[in-house]
Write an enzyme that holds these catalytic residues in place. Structure first.
Site, mmCIF file in Angstrom:
data_model
loop_
_atom_site.group_PDB
_atom_site.id
_atom_site.type_symbol
_atom_site.label_atom_id
_atom_site.label_comp_id
_atom_site.label_asym_id
_atom_site.label_seq_id
_atom_site.Cartn_x
_atom_site.Cartn_y
_atom_site.Cartn_z
ATOM 1 N N GLU A 151 33.718 41.027 32.447
ATOM 2 C CA GLU A 151 35.047 41.265 32.118
ATOM 3 C C GLU A 151 35.520 40.101 31.477
ATOM 4 O O GLU A 151 35.539 38.974 31.895
ATOM 5 C CB GLU A 151 35.878 41.321 33.564
ATOM 6 N N LYS A 206 29.053 35.822 29.317
ATOM 7 C CA LYS A 206 30.292 35.800 30.276
ATOM 8 C C LYS A 206 30.477 34.235 30.395
ATOM 9 O O LYS A 206 31.607 33.556 30.055
ATOM 10 C CB LYS A 206 30.544 36.732 31.426
ATOM 11 N N GLY A 259 42.673 25.680 34.367
ATOM 12 C CA GLY A 259 42.733 26.100 35.721
ATOM 13 C C GLY A 259 42.479 27.444 35.877
ATOM 14 O O GLY A 259 41.895 27.884 35.016
ATOM 15 N N CYS A 262 38.834 31.138 37.086
ATOM 16 C CA CYS A 262 37.752 31.424 36.221
ATOM 17 C C CYS A 262 37.326 30.209 35.621
ATOM 18 O O CYS A 262 35.919 29.783 36.041
ATOM 19 C CB CYS A 262 38.025 32.559 35.191
HETATM 20 P P1 NAD Z 1 40.386 39.019 43.592
HETATM 21 O O1 NAD Z 1 40.074 37.967 44.447
HETATM 22 O O2 NAD Z 1 41.884 38.903 42.829
HETATM 23 O O3 NAD Z 1 40.004 40.451 44.051
HETATM 24 C C1 NAD Z 1 38.976 40.544 44.597
HETATM 25 C C2 NAD Z 1 39.173 41.844 45.702
HETATM 26 O O4 NAD Z 1 37.813 42.079 46.116
HETATM 27 C C3 NAD Z 1 40.125 41.408 46.637
HETATM 28 O O5 NAD Z 1 41.039 42.192 47.050
HETATM 29 C C4 NAD Z 1 38.833 41.485 47.929
HETATM 30 O O6 NAD Z 1 39.657 41.900 49.144
HETATM 31 C C5 NAD Z 1 37.872 42.561 47.476
HETATM 32 N N1 NAD Z 1 36.773 42.805 48.216
HETATM 33 C C6 NAD Z 1 35.931 41.899 48.283
HETATM 34 N N2 NAD Z 1 34.705 42.204 48.815
HETATM 35 C C7 NAD Z 1 34.845 43.524 49.000
HETATM 36 C C8 NAD Z 1 34.047 44.647 49.366
HETATM 37 N N3 NAD Z 1 32.832 44.569 50.009
HETATM 38 N N4 NAD Z 1 34.844 45.903 49.394
HETATM 39 C C9 NAD Z 1 35.952 45.939 48.769
HETATM 40 N N5 NAD Z 1 36.793 45.222 48.333
HETATM 41 C C10 NAD Z 1 36.387 43.830 48.430
HETATM 42 O O7 NAD Z 1 39.524 38.594 42.315
HETATM 43 P P2 NAD Z 1 39.376 38.587 40.653
HETATM 44 O O8 NAD Z 1 40.358 37.545 39.927
HETATM 45 O O9 NAD Z 1 40.052 40.262 40.535
HETATM 46 O O10 NAD Z 1 38.137 38.345 40.206
HETATM 47 C C11 NAD Z 1 36.938 39.320 40.515
HETATM 48 C C12 NAD Z 1 35.770 38.912 39.743
HETATM 49 O O11 NAD Z 1 36.033 39.045 38.287
HETATM 50 C C13 NAD Z 1 35.330 37.627 39.925
HETATM 51 O O12 NAD Z 1 33.993 37.253 39.725
HETATM 52 C C14 NAD Z 1 36.063 36.914 38.633
HETATM 53 O O13 NAD Z 1 35.427 35.640 38.294
HETATM 54 C C15 NAD Z 1 35.894 37.680 37.645
HETATM 55 N N6 NAD Z 1 36.781 37.642 36.476
HETATM 56 C C16 NAD Z 1 38.249 37.470 36.627
HETATM 57 C C17 NAD Z 1 39.294 37.509 35.725
HETATM 58 C C18 NAD Z 1 40.582 37.164 35.992
HETATM 59 O O14 NAD Z 1 41.191 36.611 35.153
HETATM 60 N N7 NAD Z 1 40.999 36.811 37.374
HETATM 61 C C19 NAD Z 1 38.734 37.620 34.452
HETATM 62 C C20 NAD Z 1 37.314 37.801 34.283
HETATM 63 C C21 NAD Z 1 36.451 38.088 35.121
#
Ligand code: NAD
Length: 433
Positions: A151, A206, A259, A262
């Site tokens: 993503e 990524k 910060g 990510c």
């Molecule tokens: P986040 O913490 O906002 O959301 C993750 C969610 O997953 C939480 O709500 C948690 O409760 C849930 N979860 C965890 N284990 C679970 C399970 N077994 N079953 C159901 N739900 C479960 O995280 P995010 O910021 O959305 O990031 C997610 C991933 O995407 C990470 O690897 C991050 O590096 C990547 N990413 C994030 C962004 C960003 O801008 N935030 C951009 C690109 C990639």
């Protein structure tokens, strides 16, 4: 298509809303019952520009649903996206994959028919192999393929980036999954390049991209420090550099350091992988060290302005790690605030969207204001730490009238064009004396 998304956070939720808007039937799954309850009640759990309307519309039209049951969400899905967190290990800083592996084990028994499992979370090279093994172990008869679907959305622009991505990268090891993914991304045909590569390459793309962007930020920050010492102006320098298309003008804004959830974790995870594979990534390692140090230097810069003032009050504008989001994870603003608190500073803070999340971290160690001007009232210095547009449109005459001392440390260079010095402010921005 029927799509199940495991993890309904900053990635999972906008992605779910986006795929529903494209006409798919989407179920967002999360372990966090409070989150699911709020979403079911029609309340968004994150702030993202443009998300609210699409969210409400798609729920109303029956294309978007929420559940805390993996079984319910995965049942009959053509594609299951895994979008759970991959936080850094507190000691080694490598990516902690336990959420990914639990999600894989939990979804496995509920697969029905051929299903593509796509990892949207940012995961180290080889994670796809492990996810495949876990699913196979937990459901030996399942018909499935595991693909990597990194993503690239930016928080604050998640909706825009979902519908207008620069590129879509699909890491795939066989053609059956490829046809499913081609169908899922059909609406993007002619709009964004879809790059099919092998799974390990997608996983690497990524991290390599995020680490490059983080290094670009660190580079311009160091150049800004240089400009301050050498009597150059970073604005002109960045403009002159950015006009070279090989460099590009984006990500050349100096600031308090990168910060967010990510860049810090992904640079650390990439550096760790470099060590693991015996291919040291020394540029990334240097950026990590320099960026960590920068937050302390920035706090010192602000504190210098109130040196010797008894009971000095520091006003802080901005707590989110960047504008457009309520996310404070690894926010340079919060790290600077915490650093100043360690030095005994008295702070009054304001952020248009991140007050709730910030207060969960800062507790009662700071005062909270309900507007920019309320925070700045009687302050001895104002520190601008996040680049919210509102801050640039503040009336400087009004601001000067309410501050005890007219001093601004603008770590986002928001007010430079308004020339606050002309109004009698002591004004410091980044990269220019
Ligand atoms: P986040 O913490 O906002 O959301 C993750 C969610 O997953 C939480 O709500 C948690 O409760 C849930 N979860 C965890 N284990 C679970 C399970 N077994 N079953 C159901 N739900 C479960 O995280 P995010 O910021 O959305 O990031 C997610 C991933 O995407 C990470 O690897 C991050 O590096 C990547 N990413 C994030 C962004 C960003 O801008 N935030 C951009 C690109 C990639």
């Amino acid at each position: 298509m029927k799509i199940g998304i495991i993890g309904t956070g900053y990635v999972g939720l906008p992605t779910g809303v986006g795929f529903a808007e494209l006409g798919n039937k989407v179920v967002c799954i999360d372990k966090d019952e409070v989150k699911i309850k709020a979403l079911k009640a029609g309340k968004l759990t994150i702030f993202e520009d443009g998300l609210e309307t699409l969210f409400q519309q798609n729920v109303r039209d029956g294309r978007l649903g929420f559940t805390s049951s993996t079984a319910e969400g995965v049942k009959e899905a053509d594609v299951v996206l895994i979008a759970v967190g991959t936080p850094p290990d507190p000691v080694t800083k490598e990516a902690d994959l336990h959420y990914i592996y639990s999600a894989a084990a939990e979804l496995a028994p509920h697969l029905t028919g051929y299903t593509v499992i796509a990892t949207k979370s940012t995961v180290p090279v080889g994670t796809g192999d492990e996810v495949e093994k876990i699913i196979r172990k937990n459901n030996p008869h399942a018909e499935f393929d595991v693909v990597s679907l990194p993503e690239f959305l930016r928080e604050g622009f998640a909706v825009h980036d979902f519908f207008a991505p620069d590129r879509i990268v699909v890491g795939i090891n066989n053609s059956r999954a490829e046809s499913v993914l081609k169908e899922m991304y059909k609406p993007f045909e002619g709009k964004a390049p879809v790059l099919f590569v092998n799974r390990r390459s997608a996983e690497t793309i990524k991290y390599a991209s995020n680490a490059f962007l983080a290094m670009k930020i660190h580079y311009i920050n160091e150049m800004a420090d240089f400009c301050e010492k050498a009597g150059a102006d970073i604005f002109d320098v960045a403009k002159g550099m950015g006009l070279d298309r090989r460099i590009g003008e984006r990500f050349l804004n100096p600031g308090p350091g990168y910060g967010g959830s990510c860049f810090p974790k992904d640079t650390n995870a990439m550096a760790w992988m470099g060590k693991k594979y015996g291919a040291p990534l020394t540029l990334i390692e240097a950026a990590i060290r320099g960026n960590d140090l920068r937050k302390t230097k920035m706090a010192e810069r602000i504190l210098r302005q109130v040196q010797g003032i008894k009971q000095a009050k520091i006003a802080v504008w901005g707590l989110a790690f960047k504008n457009g989001t309520d996310d404070v994870r690894e926010s340079p603003a919060l790290q600077i605030v915490e650093q100043m608190l360690k030095n005994g500073a008295r702070l009054c803070v304001f952020d248009p969207k991140a007050m709730g999340n910030a207060s969960r971290v800062l507790g009662d160690s700071v005062e909270y204001a309900s507007s920019e001007l309320e925070a700045a009232k009687d302050a001895d210095v104002l520190a601008i730490l996040t680049e919210w547009d509102n801050f640039a449109s503040v009336n400087l005459t009004e601001l000067k009238a309410i501050m005890r001392q007219p001093k601004i440390v603008d770590l986002r260079n928001m007010l430079k064009s308004k020339q606050p010095e002309r109004l009698g402010f002591v004004y410091q921005c980044i990269g220019k004396i």
